[in-house]
Scaffold this motif. Sequence first.
Motif, PDB file in Angstrom:
ATOM      1  N   VAL A  18       0.803 -15.039  -0.701  1.00  0.00           N
ATOM      2  CA  VAL A  18       1.020 -13.654  -1.125  1.00  0.00           C
ATOM      3  C   VAL A  18       2.213 -13.079  -0.371  1.00  0.00           C
ATOM      4  O   VAL A  18       2.538 -13.518   0.724  1.00  0.00           O
ATOM      5  CB  VAL A  18      -0.228 -12.772  -0.888  1.00  0.00           C
ATOM      6  N   GLY A  19       2.852 -12.084  -0.984  1.00  0.00           N
ATOM      7  CA  GLY A  19       4.048 -11.527  -0.374  1.00  0.00           C
ATOM      8  C   GLY A  19       4.081 -10.016  -0.416  1.00  0.00           C
ATOM      9  O   GLY A  19       3.453  -9.396  -1.274  1.00  0.00           O
ATOM     10  N   ALA A  20       4.817  -9.444   0.520  1.00  0.00           N
ATOM     11  CA  ALA A  20       5.011  -7.999   0.575  1.00  0.00           C
ATOM     12  C   ALA A  20       6.491  -7.694   0.397  1.00  0.00           C
ATOM     13  O   ALA A  20       7.278  -7.886   1.315  1.00  0.00           O
ATOM     14  CB  ALA A  20       4.526  -7.455   1.917  1.00  0.00           C
ATOM     15  N   PRO A  21       6.882  -7.263  -0.821  1.00  0.00           N
ATOM     16  CA  PRO A  21       8.299  -7.083  -1.099  1.00  0.00           C
ATOM     17  C   PRO A  21       8.979  -6.060  -0.198  1.00  0.00           C
ATOM     18  O   PRO A  21      10.154  -6.200   0.115  1.00  0.00           O
ATOM     19  CB  PRO A  21       8.337  -6.619  -2.553  1.00  0.00           C
ATOM     20  N   GLU A  22       8.261  -5.024   0.223  1.00  0.00           N
ATOM     21  CA  GLU A  22       8.966  -3.952   0.947  1.00  0.00           C
ATOM     22  C   GLU A  22       9.436  -4.371   2.338  1.00  0.00           C
ATOM     23  O   GLU A  22      10.361  -3.824   2.878  1.00  0.00           O
ATOM     24  CB  GLU A  22       8.127  -2.668   0.997  1.00  0.00           C
ATOM     25  N   CYS A  23       8.795  -5.404   2.914  1.00  0.00           N
ATOM     26  CA  CYS A  23       9.272  -5.845   4.234  1.00  0.00           C
ATOM     27  C   CYS A  23       9.730  -7.297   4.208  1.00  0.00           C
ATOM     28  O   CYS A  23      10.226  -7.808   5.212  1.00  0.00           O
ATOM     29  CB  CYS A  23       8.185  -5.653   5.284  1.00  0.00           C
ATOM     30  N   GLY A  24       9.549  -7.988   3.079  1.00  0.00           N
ATOM     31  CA  GLY A  24      10.017  -9.369   2.970  1.00  0.00           C
ATOM     32  C   GLY A  24       9.042 -10.396   3.508  1.00  0.00           C
ATOM     33  O   GLY A  24       9.342 -11.587   3.525  1.00  0.00           O
ATOM     34  N   ASP A  25       7.871  -9.954   3.955  1.00  0.00           N
ATOM     35  CA  ASP A  25       6.901 -10.885   4.521  1.00  0.00           C
ATOM     36  C   ASP A  25       6.292 -11.793   3.458  1.00  0.00           C
ATOM     37  O   ASP A  25       6.164 -11.411   2.296  1.00  0.00           O
ATOM     38  CB  ASP A  25       5.735 -10.124   5.186  1.00  0.00           C
ATOM     39  N   VAL A  26       5.914 -13.001   3.900  1.00  0.00           N
ATOM     40  CA  VAL A  26       5.180 -13.889   3.009  1.00  0.00           C
ATOM     41  C   VAL A  26       4.123 -14.627   3.841  1.00  0.00           C
ATOM     42  O   VAL A  26       4.343 -14.957   5.002  1.00  0.00           O
ATOM     43  CB  VAL A  26       6.137 -14.846   2.247  1.00  0.00           C
ATOM     44  N   PHE A  68       5.446 -15.871   7.515  1.00  0.00           N
ATOM     45  CA  PHE A  68       6.778 -15.483   7.938  1.00  0.00           C
ATOM     46  C   PHE A  68       6.838 -13.974   7.826  1.00  0.00           C
ATOM     47  O   PHE A  68       6.776 -13.428   6.727  1.00  0.00           O
ATOM     48  CB  PHE A  68       7.847 -16.142   7.063  1.00  0.00           C
ATOM     49  N   HIS A  79      -0.119  -2.247   5.412  1.00  0.00           N
ATOM     50  CA  HIS A  79       0.158  -3.194   4.325  1.00  0.00           C
ATOM     51  C   HIS A  79      -0.002  -4.649   4.774  1.00  0.00           C
ATOM     52  O   HIS A  79      -0.266  -5.515   3.966  1.00  0.00           O
ATOM     53  CB  HIS A  79       1.544  -2.935   3.725  1.00  0.00           C
TER      54      HIS A  79
END
Lengths: 199, 137
Positions: free
Chosen positions: B32-40, B61, B105
Amino acid sequence: MCAQCGGPVAAELDLFGALGMPRRLVIEPAELEQRYHDLGRRIHPDRFASGAPAVKEASLKGTALLTRAYRVLRDPVSRGLYWLELNGEKLSDDNKQVPPELAALVFEVQEQLAELREASEPTASESLAAAIREWRGTVQEAMDRARDALAMNFAKWDEGRAEPNSLIAELKKTLSEIAYLRTLLRDIDRELEPPSLSG
Amino acid sequence: MAYSSKVMSHYTNPRNVGSFGKDEAGVGTGIVGAPECGDVMKLQLKISDEGVIEDARFKTFGCGSAIASSSYVTELVKGKKIEEALAIKNSLIVQELNLPPVKIHCSVLAEDAIKAAISDWQKRKGEKGSNKKEEAA
């Protein structure tokens, strides 16, 4: 400041209004440039240097607003985000789940970037860098597709072919994908850049 | 911003980092990923036929809070039945790690990762025994 009479205008003008444009999502870059430069010249503070303080201030404020409008509306991504804001929506209000295949792509690339950072053998890091350059192409293609989707949705909205709620959901999805890909491209480029001499 | 001591503990000494083979029996993988901070975040669960989570691995990451959230989750889900794991709310992670509002988040991401990993396991299990009736979700 009103472009016609030089008098102050309402402070609540939105950024489309500041450039004298309708609130439409599709914007011709050349038209935007032209309006920005024409209006900028007309309300330039130099022209009102000897004017009343209120007029001078209006010219400064108007120029600042115009510049902000130009910067925000020039880029389709920031324009889309601003349009959401005007409609009382924010990306962060949404469920931020990204499509699984996009998360998988980001993970794959980040894993390779981590390997590259840790590689000590020059030959190993060279082949990793080559693989990452190839991945960069894949990421850029995904970015191009997302930008095309954004442009398509902009046009749909302007032509009244979109139901507002589903369009807002679609825009949010596309804009967050673009944000994600943009961060990834930045991370890739940072790793692939030759190390600076001072470093 | 200062991280809480619990975040620091997971960040400097993450539990269960690594991966299982994607195609290994009983393994469910969630990315899963969080687009607003670039985390995956990748979370893998090894689940028994009876639906008990026997082991977990993660690789994330992202920021310290994202790493800590996923590390904590791997400890949390071990030994739990999938129904119990699916009932884990991000608020529990926030509470345990003292996450500040701007990092909530990260906990949502970890909750989503559990759900994604379990749903992958269910999908793979369904494909394996496709002649069996599908279990009600």
